[in-house]
Design a protein around this motif. Sequence first.
Motif, PDB file in Angstrom:
ATOM      1  N   LYS A  97       0.841  -1.194   0.000  1.00 17.60           N
ATOM      2  CA  LYS A  97       0.000   0.000   0.000  1.00 17.60           C
ATOM      3  C   LYS A  97       0.876   1.243   0.000  1.00 17.60           C
ATOM      4  CE  LYS A  97      -4.219  -1.670   0.220  1.00 17.60           C
ATOM      5  NZ  LYS A  97      -5.217  -1.379  -0.814  1.00 17.60           N
ATOM      6  N   ALA A  98       0.623   2.133  -0.947  1.00 17.44           N
ATOM      7  CA  ALA A  98       1.418   3.350  -1.051  1.00 17.44           C
ATOM      8  C   ALA A  98       1.019   4.381  -0.003  1.00 17.44           C
ATOM      9  CB  ALA A  98       1.293   3.941  -2.448  1.00 17.44           C
ATOM     10  N   ARG A  99      -0.234   4.323   0.408  1.00 19.70           N
ATOM     11  CA  ARG A  99      -0.705   5.323   1.374  1.00 19.70           C
ATOM     12  C   ARG A  99      -0.946   4.675   2.733  1.00 19.70           C
ATOM     13  NH1 ARG A  99      -5.961   5.202   2.823  1.00 19.70           N
ATOM     14  NH2 ARG A  99      -7.404   3.887   1.640  1.00 19.70           N
ATOM     15  N   GLU A 100      -0.999   5.514   3.734  1.00 15.71           N
ATOM     16  CA  GLU A 100      -1.278   5.055   5.087  1.00 15.71           C
ATOM     17  C   GLU A 100      -2.729   4.574   5.184  1.00 15.71           C
ATOM     18  OE1 GLU A 100       0.368   6.820   9.274  1.00 15.71           O
ATOM     19  OE2 GLU A 100      -0.952   8.104   8.099  1.00 15.71           O
ATOM     20  N   ILE A 101      -2.947   3.481   5.918  1.00 19.92           N
ATOM     21  CA  ILE A 101      -4.298   2.986   6.141  1.00 19.92           C
ATOM     22  C   ILE A 101      -4.618   3.065   7.630  1.00 19.92           C
ATOM     23  CG2 ILE A 101      -4.115   1.419   4.173  1.00 19.92           C
ATOM     24  CD1 ILE A 101      -3.985  -0.872   6.296  1.00 19.92           C
ATOM     25  N   THR A 102      -5.893   2.953   7.961  1.00 23.79           N
ATOM     26  CA  THR A 102      -6.332   2.986   9.351  1.00 23.79           C
ATOM     27  C   THR A 102      -7.047   1.685   9.686  1.00 23.79           C
ATOM     28  OG1 THR A 102      -6.599   5.397   9.276  1.00 23.79           O
ATOM     29  CG2 THR A 102      -7.712   4.223  11.063  1.00 23.79           C
ATOM     30  N   LEU A 103      -6.669   1.090  10.805  1.00 24.47           N
ATOM     31  CA  LEU A 103      -7.321  -0.110  11.311  1.00 24.47           C
ATOM     32  C   LEU A 103      -8.082   0.247  12.579  1.00 24.47           C
ATOM     33  CD1 LEU A 103      -4.435  -2.728  10.902  1.00 24.47           C
ATOM     34  CD2 LEU A 103      -6.173  -2.033   9.241  1.00 24.47           C
ATOM     35  N   TYR A 104      -9.257  -0.363  12.751  1.00 23.73           N
ATOM     36  CA  TYR A 104     -10.129  -0.067  13.880  1.00 23.73           C
ATOM     37  C   TYR A 104     -10.314  -1.317  14.734  1.00 23.73           C
ATOM     38  CZ  TYR A 104     -11.279   3.962  10.960  1.00 23.73           C
ATOM     39  OH  TYR A 104     -11.210   5.092  10.185  1.00 23.73           O
ATOM     40  N   GLU A 105     -10.257  -1.137  16.043  1.00 20.41           N
ATOM     41  CA  GLU A 105     -10.467  -2.256  16.950  1.00 20.41           C
ATOM     42  C   GLU A 105     -11.951  -2.397  17.270  1.00 20.41           C
ATOM     43  OE1 GLU A 105      -9.125  -3.978  21.343  1.00 20.41           O
ATOM     44  OE2 GLU A 105      -8.478  -1.982  20.692  1.00 20.41           O
ATOM     45  N   LEU A 106     -12.514  -3.555  16.965  1.00 22.32           N
ATOM     46  CA  LEU A 106     -13.924  -3.818  17.232  1.00 22.32           C
ATOM     47  C   LEU A 106     -14.123  -4.155  18.711  1.00 22.32           C
ATOM     48  CD1 LEU A 106     -16.812  -4.327  16.056  1.00 22.32           C
ATOM     49  CD2 LEU A 106     -16.127  -6.736  15.821  1.00 22.32           C
ATOM     50  N   HIS A 107     -15.056  -3.453  19.354  1.00 25.93           N
ATOM     51  CA  HIS A 107     -15.405  -3.741  20.737  1.00 25.93           C
ATOM     52  C   HIS A 107     -16.718  -4.504  20.855  1.00 25.93           C
ATOM     53  CE1 HIS A 107     -12.704  -0.755  23.179  1.00 25.93           C
ATOM     54  NE2 HIS A 107     -12.027  -1.681  22.536  1.00 25.93           N
ATOM     55  N   ALA A 108     -17.670  -4.185  19.981  1.00 22.43           N
ATOM     56  CA  ALA A 108     -18.972  -4.855  20.075  1.00 22.43           C
ATOM     57  C   ALA A 108     -19.742  -4.710  18.775  1.00 22.43           C
ATOM     58  CB  ALA A 108     -19.797  -4.285  21.240  1.00 22.43           C
ATOM     59  N   VAL A 109     -20.593  -5.690  18.512  1.00 23.12           N
ATOM     60  CA  VAL A 109     -21.607  -5.614  17.462  1.00 23.12           C
ATOM     61  C   VAL A 109     -22.926  -5.340  18.152  1.00 23.12           C
ATOM     62  CG1 VAL A 109     -22.845  -6.902  15.678  1.00 23.12           C
ATOM     63  CG2 VAL A 109     -20.372  -7.176  15.908  1.00 23.12           C
ATOM     64  N   THR A 110     -23.665  -4.350  17.688  1.00 15.91           N
ATOM     65  CA  THR A 110     -24.909  -3.970  18.359  1.00 15.91           C
ATOM     66  C   THR A 110     -26.162  -4.436  17.638  1.00 15.91           C
ATOM     67  OG1 THR A 110     -24.886  -1.826  17.226  1.00 15.91           O
ATOM     68  CG2 THR A 110     -23.810  -1.954  19.384  1.00 15.91           C
ATOM     69  N   HIS A 111     -26.019  -4.927  16.401  1.00 15.53           N
ATOM     70  CA  HIS A 111     -27.177  -5.360  15.607  1.00 15.53           C
ATOM     71  C   HIS A 111     -26.762  -6.550  14.751  1.00 15.53           C
ATOM     72  CE1 HIS A 111     -30.947  -4.873  13.368  1.00 15.53           C
ATOM     73  NE2 HIS A 111     -30.244  -5.149  12.282  1.00 15.53           N
ATOM     74  N   PRO A 112     -27.593  -7.588  14.642  1.00 16.45           N
ATOM     75  CA  PRO A 112     -28.986  -7.716  15.109  1.00 16.45           C
ATOM     76  C   PRO A 112     -29.102  -8.021  16.594  1.00 16.45           C
ATOM     77  CG  PRO A 112     -28.311  -9.684  13.950  1.00 16.45           C
ATOM     78  CD  PRO A 112     -27.188  -8.722  13.809  1.00 16.45           C
ATOM     79  N   LYS A 113     -28.008  -8.466  17.230  1.00 18.99           N
ATOM     80  CA  LYS A 113     -28.015  -8.582  18.684  1.00 18.99           C
ATOM     81  C   LYS A 113     -26.657  -8.134  19.197  1.00 18.99           C
ATOM     82  CE  LYS A 113     -26.565 -13.456  18.908  1.00 18.99           C
ATOM     83  NZ  LYS A 113     -26.899 -14.790  19.467  1.00 18.99           N
ATOM     84  N   ARG A 114     -26.616  -7.750  20.455  1.00 21.35           N
ATOM     85  CA  ARG A 114     -25.381  -7.203  21.008  1.00 21.35           C
ATOM     86  C   ARG A 114     -24.408  -8.335  21.345  1.00 21.35           C
ATOM     87  NH1 ARG A 114     -23.390  -2.573  22.873  1.00 21.35           N
ATOM     88  NH2 ARG A 114     -21.841  -2.623  24.545  1.00 21.35           N
ATOM     89  N   LEU A 115     -23.216  -8.233  20.803  1.00 18.04           N
ATOM     90  CA  LEU A 115     -22.144  -9.185  21.060  1.00 18.04           C
ATOM     91  C   LEU A 115     -20.894  -8.391  21.421  1.00 18.04           C
ATOM     92  CD1 LEU A 115     -22.700 -11.516  17.978  1.00 18.04           C
ATOM     93  CD2 LEU A 115     -23.229 -12.105  20.355  1.00 18.04           C
TER      94      LEU A 115
END
Length: 362
Positions: free
Chosen positions: A224-242
């Motif tokens: 990748k030539a450009r900087e990318i951003t990664l996100y840390e998943l904490h929870a899924v809220t739909h269709p149910k909270r996990l």
Amino acid sequence: MQHRDRKSLVAGICGLVSEVYGVESSPLGARAMLDRLNPLLDAFLLESQPIVDIEATVLIADIRGFTALTESQPPRTIIRLLNRYFTRMVDLVRQHGGVVDKFMGDAVMALFGAPIRHDDHLIRALSCAVEMQQAMLELNRESRQAGEPNIFAGIAVNTGSLMAGSFGSRLYNEYTVIGDTVNLAARMEGYSLRGQVLLSESSYAGARDRIEIGGANSLYVKGKAREITLYELHAVTHPKRLVVPQIEARRSPRVLVDFPVAFRRIESKRILSQRFIGKANDLGYHGMNADLPFILPPASEIILSFAPDLGFAPSADVYARVLQTSPGAGIYRTNLEFTSVDTPGHRLVKRYVDDMLWGRWT
């Protein structure tokens, strides 16, 4: 996804035809039947899954520190751990409507949205990833009861366009996916910590109103030539909270290193002139472990200078605070936390760690 053993499949078809139509089961009869079946089977295997450009989600789950684990445990223990791990991961992939593309050593690569199309393939993959990390807790409880070590997984999820279909030749072929979406998922997986689920920018954008995230990390990855951003998943809220269980205290990847590092002490906010030399053992975005020639009290501060031949500018110093020290044979193993954040020196440390992970330095 590799097709089943063609010899077994052809043998089964020959047997069925013999039973139904009374075809002779002599070697000559079997050979004639094989000569007719093989071209038809080849055509079916290659043409039944045409290569198409689709939008799908790739999930890769990998055991953290597996190489070190194999060096410390007998093969039978490793086999039992892997079998329990693979069994549970595959079961969860199927529960969420995905398919296992392949095992890559101790890693599982799963697809959502191919070859079975689902409009909600991203949410299926994210829910699966959370439940995988929840399942790791149960697997480790079973391991402790059996007197076996814990294992931890890092997971990466990426969504995008990819080519899916049957790739190969008449001698060997398999259904799989290729493309930049797959490559980036593999790169991302190397940054995931124990118990962590990392999302790409596209996965975050596609699910941002149905998830909760923690920190974001901008970095360069191979290809990748450009900087990318990664996100840390904490929870899924739909269709149910996990909710993703929180088990890892570290805030970044760490890489093993072995190079000298110079440091000066700071007293009463004044940098002392005398320089000392230590040896760096491991390095992360926010701190390091080093062997120093004498003990430093906890919470004392130093300024670190890295060698220019490692890619650091002479003026790119990093400030650090001592967390704890363990005395050894003539050395003092010291854990340090960086206190200067987003300075030129700190940014170079971060880039150095990324380069050690993926061999890219720009």
